[in-house]
Design an enzyme around this catalytic site. Structure first.
Site, mmCIF file in Angstrom:
data_model
loop_
_atom_site.group_PDB
_atom_site.id
_atom_site.type_symbol
_atom_site.label_atom_id
_atom_site.label_comp_id
_atom_site.label_asym_id
_atom_site.label_seq_id
_atom_site.Cartn_x
_atom_site.Cartn_y
_atom_site.Cartn_z
ATOM 1 N N CYS A 87 -14.679 13.877 9.790
ATOM 2 C CA CYS A 87 -16.028 13.361 10.029
ATOM 3 C C CYS A 87 -17.116 14.410 9.960
ATOM 4 O O CYS A 87 -18.293 14.081 9.990
ATOM 5 C CB CYS A 87 -16.073 12.696 11.403
ATOM 6 S SG CYS A 87 -15.477 13.776 12.711
ATOM 7 N N GLN A 88 -16.791 15.689 9.904
ATOM 8 C CA GLN A 88 -17.839 16.696 9.880
ATOM 9 C C GLN A 88 -17.704 17.575 8.649
ATOM 10 O O GLN A 88 -16.606 17.949 8.266
ATOM 11 C CB GLN A 88 -17.741 17.577 11.136
ATOM 12 C CG GLN A 88 -17.995 16.834 12.419
ATOM 13 C CD GLN A 88 -19.411 16.315 12.536
ATOM 14 O OE1 GLN A 88 -20.311 16.800 11.857
ATOM 15 N NE2 GLN A 88 -19.618 15.335 13.383
#
Length: 353
Positions: A87-88
């Site tokens: 997600c990052q």
């Protein structure tokens, strides 16, 4: 095995969500990850993945047709895509730009979330399960979720956003995650079926009490499971760790807790400092990169062993992990707890049958 519904797994990691799919009666025909240790872990567990095509590579470089070709090699009525995209950092490139949902797919700045959507919109599965951190719903990320929903709706999917806690599905661990679950038809329920709940309300709800960690760690305390990594004796805070009661953290050794001659000041340390499991309680979240005195520790005043951490994530007993101790910790900590994932995939499966 029933192959009426089969699955393609993206970002498979050590296989947590893949195992969940097998548990739900949805065989995984393709698993992929860019991490070589994860790929070796999947290949080491041929009893589960013997019929799965395992692909090592960056999803940016894998054409969607590769997955469609694999699906077409198997008899099936319907198929789904599953995966938890890292997600990052979230990108503002790729799918998130403008109204043209194809823009930026080959942009090197595009994130793996973009790639997940790219595969879904290219091969049109009958359903999908997308897993991520709960903070994806934070206002700062709202545009990402909104765009995700816009794209799947444009492609004909109904969806549910599920804020889930692993405790509710029989996992002996407090672990919150976000799932976006979609199908081409209507979802038959409002949410996945919860199996466990607060012990105080179980008589009313009919659910089982939350699972505690003790039974899951039984059998792993012997010398044959010893790891150098687990040793805390002689370390800076070993004596303090020994004084922390099971189920508590460093705050037990502060004036806040009435501790004589306090060793620490409450709320001045990260909450998982000297955090110790109790066999009669669920675990706290198993992390991918714990610090040197960050828990949860075993109540025997040592770090958790690999099979213990895996058991708390509800991996099958005897599941093999490959790579260094650090790599294995990362693989286990990043995984979707298998029983939690099973509930999500059963939720999709029910609506496809």
């Amino acid at each position: 095995m029933n192959k009426e519904i089969i699955a393609v797994s993206l970002f498979s990691g050590a296989g947590g969500l893949d195992i969940a799919s097998f548990m739900a009666g949805v065989p995984v025909v393709s698993s992929t990850d860019f991490d070589a240790d994860c790929i070796q872990t999947l290949k080491a567990n041929r009893d589960l993945f013997g019929q799965t095509q395992i692909i090592e590579g960056d999803l940016h470089q894998i054409d969607s047709s590769v997955f469609m070709d694999i699906v077409n090699q198997h008899e099936h009525k319907k198929f789904i895509v599953i995966g938890g995209a890292p997600c990052q950092p979230f990108s503002k490139a790729g799918y998130w730009v403008g109204n043209n949902t194809r823009k930026g797919i080959n942009d090197p700045r595009a994130t793996l979330v973009d790639e997940y959507l790219r595969v879904v919109t290219d091969i049109h599965p009958d359903g999908f399960v997308f897993e991520n951190v709960e903070s994806l719903l934070h206002p700062t990320n709202k545009s990402i979720v909104d765009k995700f929903i816009e794209i799947i709706e444009e492609n004909g999917y109904k969806y549910k956003i599920v804020r889930a806690n692993a405790l509710d599905y029989g996992v002996p661990q407090k672990r919150k995650r976000l799932f976006i679950i979609g199908t081409k038809g209507e979802l038959k329920r409002n949410e996945p079926i919860k199996t466990h709940g607060n012990p105080e309300t179980c008589a009313l709800t009919g659910l089982k009490p939350y699972a505690t960690v003790g039974p899951f760690l039984e059998g792993f305390g012997g010398d044959e499971y010893f790891e150098e990594y687990e040793v805390t004796k002689g370390g800076t805070y070993y004596e303090d760790l020994c004084e922390v009661p099971p189920g508590q953290n460093y705050k037990a050794l502060t004036a806040w807790a009435g501790y004589p001659n306090p060793k620490f000041v409450a709320d001045k340390r990260f909450w998982s400092f000297l955090l110790k499991l109790s066999p009669d309680m669920p675990s706290w979240t198993i992390t991918a990169q714990p610090g040197p005195w960050v828990g949860p520790f075993h109540w025997d005043n040592r770090r958790l062993r690999v099979p213990e951490a895996a058991a708390i994530q509800t991996f099958p007993r005897g599941y093999k992990f490959c790579g260094s101790r650090r790599s294995v910790q990362k693989q286990i900590g990043n995984a979707v707890p298998c029983l939690m994932g099973k509930a999500m995939i059963e939720f999709v499966k029910e609506s496809l049958e």
